[in-house]
Write a protein that holds these residues in place. Structure first.
Motif, short mmCIF file in Angstrom:
data_model
loop_
_atom_site.label_atom_id
_atom_site.label_comp_id
_atom_site.label_asym_id
_atom_site.label_seq_id
_atom_site.Cartn_x
_atom_site.Cartn_y
_atom_site.Cartn_z
N SER A 171 -19.40 2.44 0.72
CA SER A 171 -18.56 3.06 1.75
C SER A 171 -17.29 2.24 1.93
CB SER A 171 -19.32 3.16 3.08
OG SER A 171 -20.43 4.02 2.95
N PRO A 172 -16.32 2.43 1.03
CA PRO A 172 -15.08 1.65 1.13
C PRO A 172 -14.26 2.04 2.36
CG PRO A 172 -14.88 3.33 -0.56
CD PRO A 172 -16.30 3.37 -0.09
N GLU A 173 -13.51 1.07 2.87
CA GLU A 173 -12.69 1.31 4.06
C GLU A 173 -11.39 0.52 3.94
OE1 GLU A 173 -12.95 0.80 8.92
OE2 GLU A 173 -14.67 0.32 7.67
N ARG A 174 -10.28 1.22 4.07
CA ARG A 174 -8.99 0.54 4.06
C ARG A 174 -8.80 -0.17 5.39
NH1 ARG A 174 -4.78 1.16 7.41
NH2 ARG A 174 -5.35 3.33 7.48
N THR A 175 -8.57 -1.48 5.35
CA THR A 175 -8.43 -2.27 6.57
C THR A 175 -7.04 -2.88 6.73
OG1 THR A 175 -9.31 -4.20 5.40
CG2 THR A 175 -10.89 -2.87 6.65
N ALA A 176 -6.24 -2.88 5.68
CA ALA A 176 -4.91 -3.50 5.74
C ALA A 176 -3.96 -2.64 6.57
CB ALA A 176 -4.34 -3.68 4.33
N THR A 177 -3.03 -3.32 7.23
CA THR A 177 -1.97 -2.63 7.95
C THR A 177 -1.02 -1.99 6.94
OG1 THR A 177 -2.12 -4.24 9.73
CG2 THR A 177 -0.11 -2.92 9.63
N VAL A 178 -0.63 -0.75 7.20
CA VAL A 178 0.27 -0.04 6.28
C VAL A 178 1.61 0.19 6.97
CG1 VAL A 178 -1.57 1.07 4.95
CG2 VAL A 178 -0.70 2.18 7.01
N PRO A 179 2.69 0.31 6.19
CA PRO A 179 4.01 0.54 6.80
C PRO A 179 4.11 1.94 7.39
CG PRO A 179 4.16 0.65 4.39
CD PRO A 179 2.76 0.21 4.72
N GLY A 180 4.51 2.03 8.65
CA GLY A 180 4.64 3.32 9.32
C GLY A 180 6.03 3.91 9.09
N ILE A 181 6.25 4.40 7.88
CA ILE A 181 7.61 4.82 7.51
C ILE A 181 7.76 6.34 7.42
CG2 ILE A 181 8.16 2.68 6.30
CD1 ILE A 181 7.43 4.02 3.71
N GLY A 182 6.67 7.07 7.44
CA GLY A 182 6.76 8.52 7.36
C GLY A 182 7.25 9.12 8.66
N GLN A 183 7.71 10.36 8.59
CA GLN A 183 8.19 11.06 9.79
C GLN A 183 7.56 12.44 9.86
OE1 GLN A 183 12.45 10.90 9.43
NE2 GLN A 183 12.52 8.72 9.92
N GLY A 184 6.26 12.46 9.59
CA GLY A 184 5.52 13.71 9.67
C GLY A 184 5.60 14.58 8.45
N GLN A 185 6.16 14.06 7.33
CA GLN A 185 6.26 14.86 6.11
C GLN A 185 4.87 15.15 5.56
OE1 GLN A 185 7.62 11.78 6.57
NE2 GLN A 185 9.57 11.58 5.48
N ALA A 186 4.66 16.35 5.06
CA ALA A 186 3.40 16.70 4.42
C ALA A 186 3.36 16.08 3.02
CB ALA A 186 3.25 18.21 4.33
N VAL A 187 2.19 15.55 2.66
CA VAL A 187 1.96 14.98 1.33
C VAL A 187 0.63 15.52 0.81
CG1 VAL A 187 1.55 12.88 -0.02
CG2 VAL A 187 3.24 12.85 1.82
N THR A 188 0.65 16.11 -0.37
CA THR A 188 -0.59 16.57 -1.01
C THR A 188 -1.28 15.35 -1.60
OG1 THR A 188 0.38 18.71 -1.55
CG2 THR A 188 -1.58 18.04 -2.79
N VAL A 189 -2.54 15.13 -1.25
CA VAL A 189 -3.28 13.97 -1.76
C VAL A 189 -4.61 14.42 -2.33
CG1 VAL A 189 -4.19 13.45 0.56
CG2 VAL A 189 -4.23 11.69 -1.19
N ASN A 190 -4.91 13.92 -3.52
CA ASN A 190 -6.17 14.23 -4.18
C ASN A 190 -6.72 12.96 -4.82
OD1 ASN A 190 -6.55 17.22 -3.98
ND2 ASN A 190 -4.52 17.18 -4.90
N VAL A 191 -8.04 12.84 -4.79
CA VAL A 191 -8.72 11.68 -5.38
C VAL A 191 -9.52 12.16 -6.58
CG1 VAL A 191 -10.52 9.95 -4.98
CG2 VAL A 191 -8.80 10.38 -3.23
N MET A 192 -9.47 11.38 -7.67
CA MET A 192 -10.17 11.75 -8.90
C MET A 192 -11.00 10.58 -9.41
SD MET A 192 -7.05 13.65 -10.89
CE MET A 192 -8.03 13.71 -12.38
N ASP A 193 -12.05 10.91 -10.14
CA ASP A 193 -12.86 9.91 -10.83
C ASP A 193 -12.43 9.89 -12.29
OD1 ASP A 193 -14.75 8.09 -11.64
OD2 ASP A 193 -16.47 9.43 -11.43
N GLY A 194 -11.80 8.81 -12.72
CA GLY A 194 -11.32 8.71 -14.09
C GLY A 194 -12.21 7.87 -14.98
#
Length: 196
Positions: A31-54
């Motif tokens: 059960s991975p979990e992202r814990t690092a702080t990320v830059p809050g640079i977006g302004q509500g733009q939609a982003v298509t995101v998909n995860v794949m097993d390669g």
């Protein structure tokens, strides 16, 4: 005499149980979990995101380090990919984007691929063995006809006197994948590319 026989039988049963445990396969559900702080640079733009097993195979290695061993460690894509998807979406939301799985003309797109997940045996020293783990996550972002690719490798070496059990291996693989997610979404170039 009976006590000695009882102790001998007990030792035999414990030894057989230990050997059976060492040679049995393990099916991990990290059960991975992202814990690092990320830059809050977006302004509500939609982003298509998909995860794949390669990966070529769900088998990531063996507990013994022997390729012919029956102590195979497996991480199936079915339970893992939705967890990585959820973490990728959460990271994008924390960055100020609006993640979606639906593609649209002109919308930035991010694909996160688990390229490699490996569990091997490291050096052996008196009374201590090592497990060596490695994961490789690859991000491919597409925006306005341009592409940005990032490769994020995480490694971990864990010493042990007794081979890690299912719970410990789950924990180690979860931490390894969490580190990969942290590396990916902490990449300032990735966020800047998505808002260009």
């Amino acid at each position: 005499m009976q006590r000695r026989r009882f102790l001998g039988l007990t030792a035999l049963v414990l030894t057989l149980g230990w050997l059976a445990g060492c040679s049995s396969p393990q099916y991990l559900q990290p059960s991975p979990e992202r814990t690092a702080t990320v830059p809050g640079i977006g302004q509500g733009q939609a982003v298509t995101v998909n995860v794949m097993d390669g990966r070529d195979s769900p088998q990531i290695g063996t507990r013994s380090g022997n390729a012919m061993s029956t102590s195979v460690i497996t991480v199936e894509a079915g339970p893992l990919m939705p967890k990585l998807q959820a973490e990728a979406e959460r990271a994008l939301r924390d960055m100020g984007f609006e993640p979606t799985t639906q593609a649209a003309q002109g919308r930035p797109r991010l694909t996160l691929t688990l390229q490699r997940l490996a569990y091997g045996r490291g050096e052996s020293r008196p009374l201590i063995d090592e497990a060596r783990l490695e994961s490789v996550l690859v991000t491919r972002a597409e925006n306005d006809g341009a592409t940005y690719t990032g490769t994020y490798t995480s490694r971990r070496t864990q010493g042990y006197a007794m081979r890690p059990d299912l719970e410990k291996n789950n924990e180690m693989v979860s931490e390894l994948l969490s580190d990969g997610l942290n590396r990916a979404f902490r990449d300032p170039e990735l966020g800047r590319f998505l808002i260009r």
